[in-house]
Design a protein around this motif. Structure first.
Motif, PDB file in Angstrom:
ATOM      1  N   GLU A   2       0.862  -1.182   0.000  1.00  0.00           N
ATOM      2  CA  GLU A   2       0.000   0.000   0.000  1.00  0.00           C
ATOM      3  C   GLU A   2       0.893   1.225   0.000  1.00  0.00           C
ATOM      4  OE1 GLU A   2      -2.867   0.307   3.242  1.00  0.00           O
ATOM      5  OE2 GLU A   2      -2.300   2.399   3.427  1.00  0.00           O
ATOM      6  N   THR A   4       0.890   5.724  -0.838  1.00  0.00           N
ATOM      7  CA  THR A   4       0.151   6.941  -1.166  1.00  0.00           C
ATOM      8  C   THR A   4       1.088   7.911  -1.878  1.00  0.00           C
ATOM      9  OG1 THR A   4      -1.239   6.630   0.786  1.00  0.00           O
ATOM     10  CG2 THR A   4      -1.251   8.816  -0.222  1.00  0.00           C
ATOM     11  N   THR A  40      -4.182  13.322  -3.240  1.00  0.00           N
ATOM     12  CA  THR A  40      -3.460  12.059  -3.099  1.00  0.00           C
ATOM     13  C   THR A  40      -4.144  10.933  -3.863  1.00  0.00           C
ATOM     14  OG1 THR A  40      -4.708  11.561  -1.082  1.00  0.00           O
ATOM     15  CG2 THR A  40      -2.535  12.571  -0.802  1.00  0.00           C
ATOM     16  N   GLN A  42      -4.066   6.730  -3.325  1.00  0.00           N
ATOM     17  CA  GLN A  42      -3.581   5.594  -2.543  1.00  0.00           C
ATOM     18  C   GLN A  42      -3.795   4.338  -3.373  1.00  0.00           C
ATOM     19  OE1 GLN A  42      -5.868   3.674   0.804  1.00  0.00           O
ATOM     20  NE2 GLN A  42      -4.269   4.646   2.010  1.00  0.00           N
TER      21      GLN A  42
END
Ligand SMILES: [Cu+2]
Length: 68
Positions: A2, A4, A40, A42
């Motif tokens: 994961e 961002t 952003t 993600q």
């Protein structure tokens, strides 16, 4: 994995959808969460930063690298 990333140039929900669609298309195995307010994107799932960068730039926005 994961991660961002910062994206600049998004001004509304339509921009966020454009980025979401572009990144989702480039990385169909991942789930993508975009906030135009935070600027952003993600990405949840295996990916390379360059793949996100290319998708964001092809959609017409500026990729700002990893956030945080
Ligand atoms: Cu917009």
């Amino acid at each position: 994995m994961e991660a961002t990333y910062n994206v600049s140039g998004m001004t509304c929900g339509g921009c966020a959808r454009s980025v979401t669609n572009a990144v989702s298309l480039a990385l169909p195995e991942t789930s993508v969460v975009v906030s135009h307010e935070a600027g952003t994107v993600q990405v949840n799932g295996a990916h390379q930063q360059d793949q996100v960068k290319k998708a964001v730039e092809d959609a017409g926005f500026d990729f700002g690298g990893a956030a945080g």
